[in-house]
Design a protein around this motif. Structure first.
Motif, PDB file in Angstrom:
ATOM      1  N   ASP A 190       0.838  -1.192   0.000  1.00  0.00           N
ATOM      2  CA  ASP A 190       0.000   0.000   0.000  1.00  0.00           C
ATOM      3  C   ASP A 190       0.875   1.245   0.000  1.00  0.00           C
ATOM      4  OD1 ASP A 190      -2.679  -1.156   0.078  1.00  0.00           O
ATOM      5  OD2 ASP A 190      -2.063  -1.941   2.028  1.00  0.00           O
ATOM      6  N   ASP A 191       0.330   2.315  -0.574  1.00  0.00           N
ATOM      7  CA  ASP A 191       1.074   3.552  -0.811  1.00  0.00           C
ATOM      8  C   ASP A 191       0.884   4.507   0.368  1.00  0.00           C
ATOM      9  OD1 ASP A 191       1.982   6.061  -1.704  1.00  0.00           O
ATOM     10  OD2 ASP A 191       1.441   5.619  -3.776  1.00  0.00           O
ATOM     11  N   PRO A 192       1.960   4.923   1.040  1.00  0.00           N
ATOM     12  CA  PRO A 192       1.819   5.839   2.188  1.00  0.00           C
ATOM     13  C   PRO A 192       1.138   7.159   1.853  1.00  0.00           C
ATOM     14  CG  PRO A 192       4.032   4.919   2.097  1.00  0.00           C
ATOM     15  CD  PRO A 192       3.363   4.536   0.814  1.00  0.00           C
ATOM     16  N   ASP A 193       1.123   7.535   0.572  1.00  0.00           N
ATOM     17  CA  ASP A 193       0.473   8.790   0.192  1.00  0.00           C
ATOM     18  C   ASP A 193      -1.037   8.722   0.329  1.00  0.00           C
ATOM     19  OD1 ASP A 193       2.770  10.435  -0.621  1.00  0.00           O
ATOM     20  OD2 ASP A 193       3.026   8.923  -2.187  1.00  0.00           O
ATOM     21  N   VAL A 194      -1.597   7.506   0.372  1.00  0.00           N
ATOM     22  CA  VAL A 194      -3.052   7.361   0.515  1.00  0.00           C
ATOM     23  C   VAL A 194      -3.392   6.387   1.648  1.00  0.00           C
ATOM     24  CG1 VAL A 194      -3.701   8.056  -1.815  1.00  0.00           C
ATOM     25  CG2 VAL A 194      -3.059   5.675  -1.381  1.00  0.00           C
ATOM     26  N   VAL A 195      -2.535   6.375   2.667  1.00  0.00           N
ATOM     27  CA  VAL A 195      -2.801   5.611   3.887  1.00  0.00           C
ATOM     28  C   VAL A 195      -2.572   6.549   5.061  1.00  0.00           C
ATOM     29  CG1 VAL A 195      -2.099   3.677   5.352  1.00  0.00           C
ATOM     30  CG2 VAL A 195      -2.168   3.393   2.871  1.00  0.00           C
ATOM     31  N   LYS A 196      -3.497   6.560   6.016  1.00  0.00           N
ATOM     32  CA  LYS A 196      -3.337   7.394   7.205  1.00  0.00           C
ATOM     33  C   LYS A 196      -2.604   6.584   8.272  1.00  0.00           C
ATOM     34  CE  LYS A 196      -7.217  10.514   6.397  1.00  0.00           C
ATOM     35  NZ  LYS A 196      -8.554  10.976   6.831  1.00  0.00           N
ATOM     36  N   GLN A 218       4.147  14.752   7.024  1.00  0.00           N
ATOM     37  CA  GLN A 218       4.779  13.938   6.003  1.00  0.00           C
ATOM     38  C   GLN A 218       4.378  12.495   6.230  1.00  0.00           C
ATOM     39  OE1 GLN A 218       8.904  15.430   7.006  1.00  0.00           O
ATOM     40  NE2 GLN A 218       9.071  15.475   4.766  1.00  0.00           N
ATOM     41  N   PRO A 219       4.068  11.752   5.173  1.00  0.00           N
ATOM     42  CA  PRO A 219       3.746  10.333   5.357  1.00  0.00           C
ATOM     43  C   PRO A 219       4.852   9.607   6.117  1.00  0.00           C
ATOM     44  CG  PRO A 219       3.256  10.998   3.111  1.00  0.00           C
ATOM     45  CD  PRO A 219       3.979  12.150   3.751  1.00  0.00           C
ATOM     46  N   LEU A 220       4.454   8.757   7.035  1.00  0.00           N
ATOM     47  CA  LEU A 220       5.385   7.980   7.864  1.00  0.00           C
ATOM     48  C   LEU A 220       6.311   8.872   8.687  1.00  0.00           C
ATOM     49  CD1 LEU A 220       6.367   5.128   5.365  1.00  0.00           C
ATOM     50  CD2 LEU A 220       4.410   5.260   6.907  1.00  0.00           C
ATOM     51  N   GLY A 221       5.866  10.100   8.962  1.00  0.00           N
ATOM     52  CA  GLY A 221       6.666  11.010   9.743  1.00  0.00           C
ATOM     53  C   GLY A 221       7.927  11.476   9.041  1.00  0.00           C
ATOM     54  N   GLY A 222       7.960  11.329   7.705  1.00  0.00           N
ATOM     55  CA  GLY A 222       9.111  11.755   6.926  1.00  0.00           C
ATOM     56  C   GLY A 222      10.071  10.641   6.563  1.00  0.00           C
ATOM     57  N   GLU A 223       9.815   9.444   7.053  1.00  0.00           N
ATOM     58  CA  GLU A 223      10.679   8.304   6.735  1.00  0.00           C
ATOM     59  C   GLU A 223      10.628   7.994   5.237  1.00  0.00           C
ATOM     60  OE1 GLU A 223      10.223   3.590   7.360  1.00  0.00           O
ATOM     61  OE2 GLU A 223      10.227   4.755   9.217  1.00  0.00           O
ATOM     62  N   SER A 224      11.773   7.658   4.673  1.00  0.00           N
ATOM     63  CA  SER A 224      11.848   7.305   3.258  1.00  0.00           C
ATOM     64  C   SER A 224      11.113   5.990   2.997  1.00  0.00           C
ATOM     65  CB  SER A 224      13.311   7.179   2.835  1.00  0.00           C
ATOM     66  OG  SER A 224      13.399   6.771   1.483  1.00  0.00           O
ATOM     67  N   HIS A 225      10.397   5.951   1.885  1.00  0.00           N
ATOM     68  CA  HIS A 225       9.666   4.748   1.480  1.00  0.00           C
ATOM     69  C   HIS A 225       9.575   4.750  -0.038  1.00  0.00           C
ATOM     70  CE1 HIS A 225       6.281   1.996   0.791  1.00  0.00           C
ATOM     71  NE2 HIS A 225       6.525   1.501   2.004  1.00  0.00           N
ATOM     72  N   PRO A 226       9.758   3.604  -0.692  1.00  0.00           N
ATOM     73  CA  PRO A 226       9.762   3.572  -2.165  1.00  0.00           C
ATOM     74  C   PRO A 226       8.513   4.151  -2.809  1.00  0.00           C
ATOM     75  CG  PRO A 226      10.506   1.473  -1.276  1.00  0.00           C
ATOM     76  CD  PRO A 226      10.036   2.277  -0.112  1.00  0.00           C
ATOM     77  N   LEU A 227       7.353   4.038  -2.142  1.00  0.00           N
ATOM     78  CA  LEU A 227       6.105   4.517  -2.735  1.00  0.00           C
ATOM     79  C   LEU A 227       5.710   5.904  -2.238  1.00  0.00           C
ATOM     80  CD1 LEU A 227       3.976   1.225  -2.618  1.00  0.00           C
ATOM     81  CD2 LEU A 227       5.163   2.219  -4.584  1.00  0.00           C
ATOM     82  N   SER A 228       6.458   6.451  -1.305  1.00  0.00           N
ATOM     83  CA  SER A 228       6.117   7.758  -0.739  1.00  0.00           C
ATOM     84  C   SER A 228       6.747   8.860  -1.592  1.00  0.00           C
ATOM     85  CB  SER A 228       6.610   7.847   0.707  1.00  0.00           C
ATOM     86  OG  SER A 228       6.190   9.051   1.296  1.00  0.00           O
ATOM     87  N   ASP A 229       6.064   9.179  -2.692  1.00  0.00           N
ATOM     88  CA  ASP A 229       6.613  10.129  -3.667  1.00  0.00           C
ATOM     89  C   ASP A 229       5.624  11.204  -4.068  1.00  0.00           C
ATOM     90  OD1 ASP A 229       4.802   8.615  -5.052  1.00  0.00           O
ATOM     91  OD2 ASP A 229       6.218   7.852  -6.548  1.00  0.00           O
TER      92      ASP A 229
END
Length: 636
Positions: free
Chosen positions: A118-124, A227-238
């Protein structure tokens, strides 16, 4: 859903809880292996215990903001063991609502089990919203020891719950699904939502979604420093999510780029309501409000209904076959009432005892969803909860309680009462009441004032404060979006023994209070007896009674109770509680004095009941935040 309820609260105001329904203003107006079953005998009312399943049995106390499952831990189905269930049963519980069970979008790699990321950009949050369901035919893999066997582990929990004589409720979220819905576990003959949709039009009756034709979805602009995941890097968080064309968002937003405070992680389901609000399905005539479930089932027999109706009927039937005993319907008022007639009449034909609870916040629609929609119960949030909260916070006197109960008198047995749930602030939080003790009088009233069921949220009975900043979740509310522990509840859990071994003395005493009140309502038939308020009579009597007190009676032919609660931090002082002359006749009080037996009493004092032709009275002195439930001995 938190966001919607914030809007409702803002509209109703702090203490104007009865505006819509009563026209009042102001704060003080006038199948697993067979398991041996424990037979449950219920003579009183149902008691629902809400478990936020991900959090309930988590023993990890790290509580790092935005922490991963490995860092902060997660509760598993298997952790809700026999000891846990017995501790719940001891509270008088009849139904356990396991919240967050259906597989929802979550930021964790389960691709080894065939589950897409799932994509952090559309997950709370990191753990995801339980109301963004991704697969209705399976359960959250986080909750399983072996994700490949996650459904079987939940079936075993159903069996364990039944073995303790309690029934199982899970969520169905009919208004919306996750932005990326993808059922891997759907039965043969069942299709994914949207599989046959015509995406070239905004609306078509048998489309499952609404479309923003000609525009692609765009991730909403973040508010503040989010920021999604509190700013943590994630491959789908773009900042990107592929959805062509864009779909309407769960709260009804028709924008290709919804706002950040929209339910952007979800998409709205189409039930055959055209964009202009007109209905594209058969409608019930008004007289169906007086007709029974069989008549409703017969009405829908052979009717051509929208495809989304059929898909949610299939979902409900699937879980009933698994042994689930009922459903809590999220945001039910955002779905047409005719659908509920259709679905609930089907469910009740399969299980007449199914427990059907709906989240509805518009009092003007309560009776439609009960009578036409055939709901068993609705949240009594905008009326009783809001009223009791205002009293606890010192914003209202207790007059409002009598007014709310009177306004609900024709449907009161359908209005489920609660003081906490996963959407609400914890009572002990500074933002609500700042002390779990302040809940005591409200809990007595909430539990005993009507024939409705009572709901308790896990941790409430030990005074959880909800103070943690867990990431996406707001402090004062125990998070529903993050991996976290619940400190006061963890002390009760005591490493999985569920015996209160680490609880403080105050927490143990509070839990014993809740156990006493809830068992009183569950085990005694008088809890569904006749209600009559004493508040109005006594507020004018001038004998020590005031607007920090609330009194009423419950009665059957065999039993009579007097109930009084003190919302003040101060002792009430000596007072005389009066019963009007009508009681002398109605209760056949033909002796000058009656002994009173305390069914609930802690630190307060009371005398005998003195009876005269002009009425009866009892001398009382109530301790701070205390209540008395007094049974009249030898009454007729």
């Amino acid at each position: 859903m938190n966001d919607y309820k914030k809007i409702i609260t803002a509209l109703t105001g702090m203490c104007m809880v009865s505006i819509v329904a009563l026209g009042l203003v102001g704060c003080n107006p006038s199948p697993p292996p067979p398991v041996e079953q424990t037979k449950t005998v219920t003579s009183g009312k149902p008691v629902v215990y809400q478990i936020f399943t991900r959090l309930y049995a988590n023993t990890n106390s790290t509580n790092k903001p935005w922490g991963t499952l490995e860092e902060n831990g997660v509760g598993k189905f298997n952790d809700i063991n026999e000891a846990a269930l017995k501790s719940i049963k001891e509270l008088g519980v009849t139904h356990v609502w396991y919240t967050g069970v259906p597989h929802h979008a979550v930021i964790r790699d389960y691709t080894a089990y065939g589950i897409s990321n799932d994509d952090p950009d559309v997950v709370k949050g990191r753990a995801g919203s339980p109301y963004a369901v991704k697969d209705y035919y399976n359960v959250n893999p986080d909750l399983a020891v072996d994700p490949a066997q996650r459904l079987q582990e939940f079936e075993a929990l159903i069996a364990r719950t039944h073995a303790q004589g309690m029934k199982v409720i899970i969520d169905i979220v009919p208004n919306h699904v996750a932005r990326h819905y993808e059922s891997l576990s759907k039965p043969q003959g069942v299709e994914n939502f949207g599989a046959r949709d015509n995406v070239t039009v905004e609306y078509q009756r048998d489309n499952n979604f609404y479309y923003v034709v000609g525009e692609n979805f765009r991730v909403p602009e973040a508010q503040g420093d989010y920021q999604p995941l509190g700013g943590e890097s994630h491959p789908l968080s773009d900042g990107q999510f592929d959805e062509k064309p864009a779909k309407w968002t769960g709260n009804g937003s028709r924008l290709a780029q919804p706002k950040f405070d929209d339910w952007y992680e979800t998409v709205k389901i189409n039930y055959g309501v055209r964009p202009d609000g007109t209905k594209d399905f058969p409608e019930l005539s008004a007289d169906y409000a007086q007709k029974d479930l069989l008549a409703h089932a017969q009405f829908w027999q052979g009717k051509d209904v929208p495809d989304s109706w059929i898909k949610f009927r299939q979902i409900a039937e699937y879980w009933l076959a698994k042994g689930v005993d009922g459903f809590r319907y999220d945001m039910a008022e955002m779905v047409p009432v005719e659908f509920w007639s259709y679905l609930n009449s089907v469910i009740k034909q399969k299980n007449p005892q199914a427990f059907l609870l709906a989240e509805v916040y518009n009092p003007a629609e309560y009776r439609n969803y009960i009578r036409l929609g055939k709901m068993d119960y609705l949240y009594d949030k905008v009326e009783m909860y809001d009223g009791l909260k205002a009293v606890m916070q010192g914003k209202c006197g207790t007059d409002v309680i009598a007014q709310v109960q009177e306004g609900m008198s024709d449907i009161e047995e359908h209005m489920l009462h609660f003081l906490e749930n996963h959407d609400e602030q914890r009572i002990a939080s500074p933002e609500f009441a700042g002390s779990a003790e302040k809940a005591k009088p409200a809990m007595v009233i909430s539990t005993l004032i009507s024939r409705s069921p009572t709901m308790l949220y896990f941790g409430q009975e030990v005074g959880e404060t909800g103070a943690l900043d867990s990431g996406f979740g707001d402090p004062s509310r125990t998070t529903i979006f993050d991996y976290a522990g619940v400190p006061a509840h963890q002390r009760f859990m005591n490493g999985g023994k569920f015996d209160g071994g680490q609880s403080t003395a105050e927490e143990k005493a509070l839990r014993e209070f809740y156990r006493g009140v809830l068992n009183l309502s569950h085990t005694d038939v008088i809890a569904v007896g006749d209600y009559q308020e004493l508040h109005s009579h006594n507020i004018n009597a001038g004998q020590g009674y005031n607007n920090k007190l609330f009194a009423f009676t419950r009665a059957t032919q065999a039993q009579k109770w007097i109930v009084i609660s003190n919302f003040s931090a101060q002792k009430s002082g000596p007072l005389r509680l009066s019963l009007p002359a009508s009681y002398v006749t109605a209760w056949a009080l033909d002796k000058p004095v009656y002994e009173l037996s305390p069914r609930l009493a802690h630190h307060s004092q009371f005398s005998t009941l003195a009876v005269k032709a002009e009425g009866a009275s009892v001398e009382l002195e109530l301790a701070p935040y205390d209540s008395l439930v007094l049974a009249i001995k030898d009454s007729k």
